[in-house]
Structure formats: structure tokens, C-alpha cells
Scaffold this motif. Structure first.
Motif, PDB file in Angstrom:
ATOM      1  N   LYS A 191       8.606  -1.483  12.453  1.00  0.00           N
ATOM      2  CA  LYS A 191       8.331  -1.355  10.841  1.00  0.00           C
ATOM      3  C   LYS A 191       9.612  -1.716   9.938  1.00  0.00           C
ATOM      4  O   LYS A 191       8.921  -2.647   8.742  1.00  0.00           O
ATOM      5  N   CYS A 192      10.540  -2.197  10.423  1.00  0.00           N
ATOM      6  CA  CYS A 192      11.417  -2.923   9.730  1.00  0.00           C
ATOM      7  C   CYS A 192      11.300  -4.257   9.925  1.00  0.00           C
ATOM      8  O   CYS A 192      11.371  -5.109   8.704  1.00  0.00           O
ATOM      9  N   GLY A 193      10.562  -5.033  10.868  1.00  0.00           N
ATOM     10  CA  GLY A 193      10.182  -6.310  11.116  1.00  0.00           C
ATOM     11  C   GLY A 193       8.910  -6.396  10.110  1.00  0.00           C
ATOM     12  O   GLY A 193       8.914  -7.502   9.342  1.00  0.00           O
ATOM     13  N   ASN A 194       8.067  -5.390  10.002  1.00  0.00           N
ATOM     14  CA  ASN A 194       6.924  -5.495   9.098  1.00  0.00           C
ATOM     15  C   ASN A 194       7.472  -5.678   7.724  1.00  0.00           C
ATOM     16  O   ASN A 194       6.921  -6.337   6.867  1.00  0.00           O
ATOM     17  N   ALA A 195       8.385  -4.847   7.245  1.00  0.00           N
ATOM     18  CA  ALA A 195       9.081  -4.694   5.840  1.00  0.00           C
ATOM     19  C   ALA A 195       9.725  -6.198   5.673  1.00  0.00           C
ATOM     20  O   ALA A 195       9.513  -6.748   4.518  1.00  0.00           O
ATOM     21  N   LEU A 196      10.173  -6.648   6.470  1.00  0.00           N
ATOM     22  CA  LEU A 196      10.898  -7.951   6.332  1.00  0.00           C
ATOM     23  C   LEU A 196       9.890  -9.178   6.144  1.00  0.00           C
ATOM     24  O   LEU A 196      10.049  -9.970   5.391  1.00  0.00           O
ATOM     25  N   THR A 197       8.685  -8.966   6.861  1.00  0.00           N
ATOM     26  CA  THR A 197       7.601  -9.854   6.698  1.00  0.00           C
ATOM     27  C   THR A 197       7.134  -9.792   5.262  1.00  0.00           C
ATOM     28  O   THR A 197       6.934 -10.785   4.505  1.00  0.00           O
ATOM     29  N   ASN A 198       6.669  -8.751   4.986  1.00  0.00           N
ATOM     30  CA  ASN A 198       6.128  -8.341   3.604  1.00  0.00           C
ATOM     31  C   ASN A 198       7.020  -8.859   2.491  1.00  0.00           C
ATOM     32  O   ASN A 198       6.544  -9.372   1.493  1.00  0.00           O
ATOM     33  N   SER A 199       8.271  -8.555   2.556  1.00  0.00           N
ATOM     34  CA  SER A 199       9.110  -8.900   1.545  1.00  0.00           C
ATOM     35  C   SER A 199       9.925 -10.237   1.548  1.00  0.00           C
ATOM     36  O   SER A 199      10.022 -10.907   0.529  1.00  0.00           O
ATOM     37  N   GLY A 200      10.070 -10.711   2.955  1.00  0.00           N
ATOM     38  CA  GLY A 200      10.717 -11.877   3.152  1.00  0.00           C
ATOM     39  C   GLY A 200      10.237 -13.306   2.567  1.00  0.00           C
ATOM     40  O   GLY A 200      10.809 -13.996   2.193  1.00  0.00           O
ATOM     41  N   VAL A 201       8.950 -13.087   2.859  1.00  0.00           N
ATOM     42  CA  VAL A 201       8.163 -14.377   2.534  1.00  0.00           C
ATOM     43  C   VAL A 201       8.230 -14.459   0.833  1.00  0.00           C
ATOM     44  O   VAL A 201       8.661 -15.553   0.292  1.00  0.00           O
ATOM     45  N   LEU A 202       7.921 -13.608   0.252  1.00  0.00           N
ATOM     46  CA  LEU A 202       7.986 -13.694  -1.295  1.00  0.00           C
ATOM     47  C   LEU A 202       9.270 -13.824  -1.974  1.00  0.00           C
ATOM     48  O   LEU A 202       9.698 -14.671  -2.831  1.00  0.00           O
ATOM     49  N   PHE A 203      10.359 -13.467  -1.193  1.00  0.00           N
ATOM     50  CA  PHE A 203      11.699 -13.450  -1.692  1.00  0.00           C
ATOM     51  C   PHE A 203      12.240 -14.915  -1.467  1.00  0.00           C
ATOM     52  O   PHE A 203      12.740 -15.348  -2.167  1.00  0.00           O
ATOM     53  N   VAL A 204      11.972 -15.297  -0.079  1.00  0.00           N
ATOM     54  CA  VAL A 204      12.236 -16.743   0.026  1.00  0.00           C
ATOM     55  C   VAL A 204      11.628 -17.625  -1.201  1.00  0.00           C
ATOM     56  O   VAL A 204      12.152 -18.595  -1.405  1.00  0.00           O
ATOM     57  N   LEU A 205      10.407 -17.732  -1.122  1.00  0.00           N
ATOM     58  CA  LEU A 205       9.432 -18.255  -1.933  1.00  0.00           C
ATOM     59  C   LEU A 205      10.156 -18.269  -3.568  1.00  0.00           C
ATOM     60  O   LEU A 205       9.955 -19.319  -4.201  1.00  0.00           O
TER      61      LEU A 205
END
Length: 462
Positions: A379-393
Motif C-alpha cells: 500500500k505504501c507502493g500504491n500511495a507512491l504511485t498515486n501521488s508520485g506521478v502527479l508530484f513529478v509532473l
């Protein structure tokens, strides 16, 4: 050493129900929610994107907290039906209730709808935790041989791929079908009810066929003592790192694809074709490639190494040449997914390795706790996916809906997220697994498992 022992008999009834419970109708529900629930929340319930994001944050935080709680509770459950099996009885009933209720549109105020959706979504998440922890824990309790466990995991992985494809790719079509044929205004309701009924069959079938043969009797010692004995093993950290990264890599494959075709290629009209042409590779990876790779390499660590390097060749080619030709993009993406998708399933084998390691070093059965740690990491990995893409962009100046107008930094970031990041993630996983504690004791652990199995068979005979 283990191969000299008489092999366990393959229990195909248990294997079928283990593979089709969490990974069957319940996974179709999960896929439909992952794909369409956000749109339902904003468009039908009228909850703003910001408020919806707050709901997801609260639910995710609570979900992360209750994973270890559920793992500990499962390990300390004592009933006439066993330690993990009893949870499979109420699971599909609660799943049906909450999976149906989240799609309703109650006649509440805006605030009332917000609270309603939050409570129903948290209820759904807690139900998933309630059955997923015992589901992972029951496998090493039923089978002791790695080859048997791997067959079950492989079949479950293939079922997951098919179920997720059904829910995410055809969920809207199935909803529309029920609305047309039944004359209802919300086709998700009968869709969830039918899936819930099928889940009753699979979960209750797992309850009947599962056997808790290889677990230590419930101890009289305090729970805190067991937790201290498990958490002191810092050498389990590589498993946690791999579980987080595997979930992140798997999620990026879906999250970055739409951005890549829409903005990097500047062809939003090709999104459907790209997804439809490449998604079957995931099913083939889980159902055909993964079992062959596991059969040849024997261990998850060696299989992961092959997967990372084989897929990495295609990811690197895609990073540099993916934009040059759309047909080449599809072919190379298909090949990359063929070898990379299995990684998210292969790491489930490491759950069994960690359980065996704790039993070898501490002499305790911690199936539920280890399973909950894996669930928390995922679930930590899922959270990183959901927020990480938008954060990087957001960092590179991405402009929503600006097809053909993105700056160079955004274009590089999208290309890297789609085809560069999987290589970096894969190599990081392999580096972490260099410190895998099981590899040092694999033969001794194999001997321990054969002795436990023989002892269990003697007791059942007597």
C-alpha cells in the motif's frame, strides 16, 4: 536436500479456491473501483476532486494502520475452525455490502454524502484487509513445499491479470449492459451484487478446502514478545524494500501509459488502441511466462533477476526509440510487459520465504504478521504511485490538457516515468535482494520444512 523427501500431494481444490477468492470476483470489484470510483465520486456524488483526495488520504492512512493490526489478530485467533479460515466466512458478505454501498447516491446534503462515502470506502478497505491477510497466511500453513506454493501463486497471478482486465477494461460496458437489460439507473449495483455472490462461492470454498497443517500451536506467551522477536530482524528490510518497489513499478505501468500516449506522442486518439494491444501481455506474463521462469530458476530471487534484465532491454529501447514508430512502440511495450508484469506476483513468493525464515530463526508461526507487513509495504507502493506521478509532473511544469504544448522537462519526465523508472526500480530491487537472509540458510530451511511436514503427517496418521 528437500528433493529427497517424499513430495506433498497437490491439492487442486484448495489451489482453485485460493486462486479465485481474492484474485477472482473480488479482484474484478477492486479493478472496477480503481478505474471508475473517482469519476463516480466527483460526477455522481458531487464531491470535489480536492475533497475526494482527502477521503482517499484518510482511507489510505487508516488502511496502512489496520494491516498490522489484522495480521496480529489473525495470528492470535483461536477457534474450532482454525486460526485463519474463520475470516473467509464473513468476508464475502461484508465485501458485497460495502462494494455495493459505495456506488449508491444517497439523498444527503453535500457534507452528508462526503461522510457517507468516507465511511463506506473505509468499510470496503477494512474488509479487503480482513480477508487478504489470512489469505496470504493460509498458503504456507497449507503447503510446505516451495514448488506447490509457487503453483498456487502462479495460478492466482494469472487469475488476477484476467480479473483486473475484466474490471478495468469492460467495467463500463458491463454497467451499461445491466442498465439496458434490467432498466436500472445504476448498473454498478447489480454488477457488484453478482460479483459478491460469486465471491461467496470462492471464499466459502476456500474455507472448506484449506487446512492449517503447518503452524505452531497458539502460544501462551504475550503478543509483545513475538512482535519483538520478529521486528528485531532488520535483515527482513530487503523484503520490505522489494515489496514497496514492486507495487510502485506495477502501478507506474498503468499510471504513466495514458500520459505517455496523450502527451509524449501527442496522440490521445491512440490511447485505447495502445492499452488494448499491450494489456494481454500482462495475462500471458502471469499465466505462461512466470510459471516457466519459476520452474527453471526455482527461487523468486533468481526469477526476479531474469525478469528485470529481460524487461530492461526492452524498456531501454523504448526510452530511446519508442516515439519513432507507433507499431514499434506496441511491439516493444508488449515484450517489456511480457517479462516485467510477473514481478508484482513473484514478490509474493518472498512472503513465504520471510515466514519460513522467522520460523527457522525464532521457532514461531508469524504468517499473519509477515503477510500484514507485505500488505503495508504494497500500500505504501500504491500511495507512491498515486501521488508520485502527479508530484513529478508538478515539479517540471506539466500543463493539464495541453496536448502538444508541454515543455521539454515534462516530456522527459513522462518518458522516464513510463520506460526509465521501471529499469531503475528493477535494479534497486536486485540490489536489495543481495542481502536476502534466506539465501544464506536455504538448505537448512528446506530441511526444517521437511521435518515439520513429516511431523505433521505422523500426527495426522496417529
Amino acid at each position: 536436500m528437500e528433493n529427497k523427501q517424499p513430495q506433498e500431494k497437490m491439492d487442486w481444490k484448495f489451489t482453485f479456491f485460493h486462486a479465485t477468492s481474492v484474485s477472482g470476483p473480488a479482484m474484478v470489484i477492486a479493478a472496477a473501483m480503481a478505474s471508475f470510483l473517482s469519476v463516480h465520486m466527483t460526477d455522481n456524488l458531487g464531491i470535489s476532486a480536492t475533497s475526494g483526495g482527502l477521503i482517499m488520504l484518510i482511507a489510505t492512512l487508516w488502511d496502512a494502520i489496520n494491516d498490522p493490526i489484522m495480521g496480529v489478530l489473525a495470528d492470535r485467533t483461536k477457534t474450532r475452525w482454525g486460526r485463519y479460515r474463520p475470516y473467509f466466512i464473513p468476508a464475502p458478505l461484508l465485501l458485497t455490502f460495502f462494494a455495493t454501498m459505495v456506488w449508491l447516491v444517497p439523498d444527503f446534503s453535500a457534507t452528508g454524502k462526503w461522510w457517507y462515502f468516507l465511511l463506506m470506502y473505509i468499510g470496503y478497505g477494512m474488509t479487503v484487509t480482513m480477508y487478504s491477510m489470512p489469505h496470504m497466511a493460509i498458503l504456507p500453513a497449507h503447503f510446505k513445499e516451495d514448488s506447490k506454493r509457487n503453483r498456487v501463486i502462479t495460478l492466482g497471478a494469472g487469475t488476477t491479470a484476467i480479473a483486473f482486465t475484466i474490471g478495468s477494461s469492460f467495467g463500463m460496458d458491463i454497467k451499461a449492459f445491466f442498465e439496458k437489460t434490467l432498466g436500472v439507473s445504476n448498473g454498478y449495483i447489480p454488477f457488484m451484487l453478482i460479483l459478491g455472490a460469486l465471491s461467496c462461492v470462492t471464499f466459502w470454498g476456500l474455507f472448506v478446502t484449506a487446512k492449517e497443517k503447518y503452524i505452531e500451536p497458539l502460544p501462551d506467551r504475550p503478543l509483545t514478545e513475538d512482535l519483538k522477536r520478529i521486528l528485531k530482524h532488520k535483515e527482513l528490510a530487503p523484503f520490505i524494500v522489494v515489496w514497496v518497489l514492486a507495487s510502485l513499478g506495477y502501478g507506474l505501468g498503468f499510471a504513466a501509459s495514458v500520459y505517455y500516449v496523450m502527451y509524449y506522442l501527442a496522440r490521445p486518439d491512440l490511447i485505447g488502441i495502445y492499452m488494448a494491444a499491450t494489456s494481454p501481455a500482462g495475462i500471458i506474463s502471469m499465466m505462461l511466462v512466470m510459471p516457466l521462469v519459476l520452474k527453471y530458476f526455482k527461487t523468486a530471487q533468481k526469477a526476479l533477476t531474469f525478469s528485470v534484465f529481460a524487461s530492461g532491454i526492452f524498456f531501454i529501447a523504448l526510452f530511446f526509440f519508442g516515439k519513432s514508430n507507433f507499431m514499434l512502440l506496441i511491439v516493444l511495450s508488449f515484450a517489456a510487459a511480457l517479462f516485467s508484469t510477473m514481478q508484482n506476483a513473484l514478490v509474493n513468493v518472498l512472503v513465504n520465504d520471510a515466514i519460513d525464515y522467522i520460523q527457522f530463526t525464532e521457532g514461531i508461526s508469524a504468517n499473519g504478521v509477515i503477510s500484514s507487513i507485505k500488505g503495508f509495504a504494497q500500500k505504501c507502493g500504491n500511495a507512491l504511485t498515486n501521488s508520485g506521478v502527479l508530484f513529478v509532473l508538478g515539479l517540471v511544469g506539466y500543463i493539464p490538457n495541453a496536448v502538444g504544448q508541454q515543455n521539454e522537462a515534462t516530456m522527459f519526465a513522462i518518458n522516464f516515468l513510463r520506460f526509465g523508472a521501471p529499469v531503475v526500480i528493477g535494479l534497486t530491487m536486485l540490489f536489495a535482494l543481495r542481502f536476502n537472509p534466506v539465501e544464506k540458510h536455504r538448505e537448512d530451511i528446506a530441511l526444517m520444512k521437511s521435518m515439520i511436514r513429516d511431523h505433521s503427517e505422523e500426527n495426522s496418521t496417529n
